[in-house]
Motif scaffolding. Sequence first.
Motif, PDB file in Angstrom:
ATOM      1  N   PHE A 205       1.296  -1.180   0.428  1.00 30.58           N
ATOM      2  CA  PHE A 205       0.013  -0.229  -0.025  1.00 30.58           C
ATOM      3  C   PHE A 205       0.607   1.368   0.035  1.00 30.58           C
ATOM      4  O   PHE A 205       0.170   2.234  -0.587  1.00 30.58           O
ATOM      5  CB  PHE A 205      -1.170  -0.353   0.873  1.00 30.58           C
ATOM      6  N   VAL A 208       2.445   2.266  -3.484  1.00 30.64           N
ATOM      7  CA  VAL A 208       1.233   2.332  -4.773  1.00 30.64           C
ATOM      8  C   VAL A 208       0.661   3.873  -4.296  1.00 30.64           C
ATOM      9  O   VAL A 208       0.832   4.968  -4.663  1.00 30.64           O
ATOM     10  CB  VAL A 208      -0.032   1.610  -4.065  1.00 30.64           C
ATOM     11  N   ILE A 278      -1.093  -3.165  -7.087  1.00 32.37           N
ATOM     12  CA  ILE A 278      -2.471  -3.941  -6.073  1.00 32.37           C
ATOM     13  C   ILE A 278      -2.960  -5.028  -6.572  1.00 32.37           C
ATOM     14  O   ILE A 278      -4.210  -5.696  -5.494  1.00 32.37           O
ATOM     15  CB  ILE A 278      -3.589  -2.345  -6.656  1.00 32.37           C
ATOM     16  N   LEU A 282      -2.201  -6.850  -3.037  1.00 35.30           N
ATOM     17  CA  LEU A 282      -3.056  -6.661  -2.534  1.00 35.30           C
ATOM     18  C   LEU A 282      -4.526  -6.967  -2.655  1.00 35.30           C
ATOM     19  O   LEU A 282      -5.485  -6.618  -2.196  1.00 35.30           O
ATOM     20  CB  LEU A 282      -3.306  -5.041  -2.267  1.00 35.30           C
ATOM     21  N   PHE A 286      -7.596  -1.288 -10.015  1.00 34.68           N
ATOM     22  CA  PHE A 286      -6.960  -0.582 -10.201  1.00 34.68           C
ATOM     23  C   PHE A 286      -7.897   1.102 -11.324  1.00 34.68           C
ATOM     24  O   PHE A 286      -7.963   0.122 -11.910  1.00 34.68           O
ATOM     25  CB  PHE A 286      -5.420  -0.139  -9.607  1.00 34.68           C
ATOM     26  N   PHE A 305      -8.726   2.574  -6.135  1.00 34.42           N
ATOM     27  CA  PHE A 305      -8.543   1.600  -5.823  1.00 34.42           C
ATOM     28  C   PHE A 305      -8.961   0.786  -5.173  1.00 34.42           C
ATOM     29  O   PHE A 305      -9.632   1.477  -3.970  1.00 34.42           O
ATOM     30  CB  PHE A 305      -6.889   1.339  -6.150  1.00 34.42           C
ATOM     31  N   PHE A 307      -9.470  -3.203  -2.374  1.00 37.41           N
ATOM     32  CA  PHE A 307      -8.747  -4.534  -1.941  1.00 37.41           C
ATOM     33  C   PHE A 307      -9.797  -5.160  -1.068  1.00 37.41           C
ATOM     34  O   PHE A 307      -9.631  -3.776   0.073  1.00 37.41           O
ATOM     35  CB  PHE A 307      -7.220  -4.199  -1.604  1.00 37.41           C
TER      36      PHE A 307
END
Length: 310
Positions: A205, A208, A278, A282, A286, A305, A307
């Motif tokens: 995370f 990202v 992602i 995760l 996205f 996004f 998750f």
Amino acid sequence: MQSSLTQSVETISATPEPRRLSERVATLQQVLPLALLALVMFYQVTRQLIFPARDHPAMFAVEFLAFGIGAPAALWVTLSWIGQEIRARETAQDQADTRTRMLLEMQHRIKNNLQTVADLLSLELARTKSPDAAQSLRDSVTRIKTIAAAHELLTADQVGATDIVALAERVSENARLAQAHPGQTIQIRVSGEPVRLQSKAATAFALVINELVSNTLEHGFANVAKGEIEIGIAADDARPNAERRAYVIVQDSGVGLRDGFDAQRDAGLGLRIVRTLIEKDLRGVFSLTNGALPDLPTLGARAEFSFPLT
């Protein structure tokens, strides 16, 4: 002052540790059955002395065996079982505490090692004369510091999980300091409810968020003096038999995506890293479009996004 410090250390070292619950139960196991036996014997002897002909001698023997030996023995067995259960729980807690300390030490060492690597790359960045190489080194330093920030927060929380709102604040600020041009005024706002992630997911995370903010600063605000970035984080309420998910929006007030931009076809290295993290790490989805902040009419890039949190 040295003498005072020495005395303080000696006082701390001389302070006895509090006895554990299992040790207290072991003491009771030794004392209470004997005390009960003495009490029963005192009662039986006193009763025979006061009322000598009231009970048959055989009944006296039966009562003594039942209450004088059976009751203390039952109490001893009960306390023994309680002590074993407490010791088992204390052993499990000690093992858990040891694992936690080892995890915290490992996270701390990883963070320090990553910081050392980032510092070495920063030295190389100061020496290089190639703009492309400088940008690559700058991106690498930011990514390494992002991972280090995740490990630092994991160490601070002491539970092997961290709040991604605080993580997003730390990571986005690091990216702003590394990527913003001199004279630029970029304001980053992070809002949302506390959402906790374990080590691996928290690191993904953080990377990202770093890539999205860095991409915005590099492309969305390349020739802009002022700009805003908003990061919103939310999560589903816990429901029976339902997957709880986190939802993240990164919205900027920059120039936005060019006409005909395709996130799959036209993505650079940063966006490819984002999509991979992602979707793979995760297990999320996205999307990247243009959007506007509530108080600004201009369209900027809007990354969304989500998750699962399980």
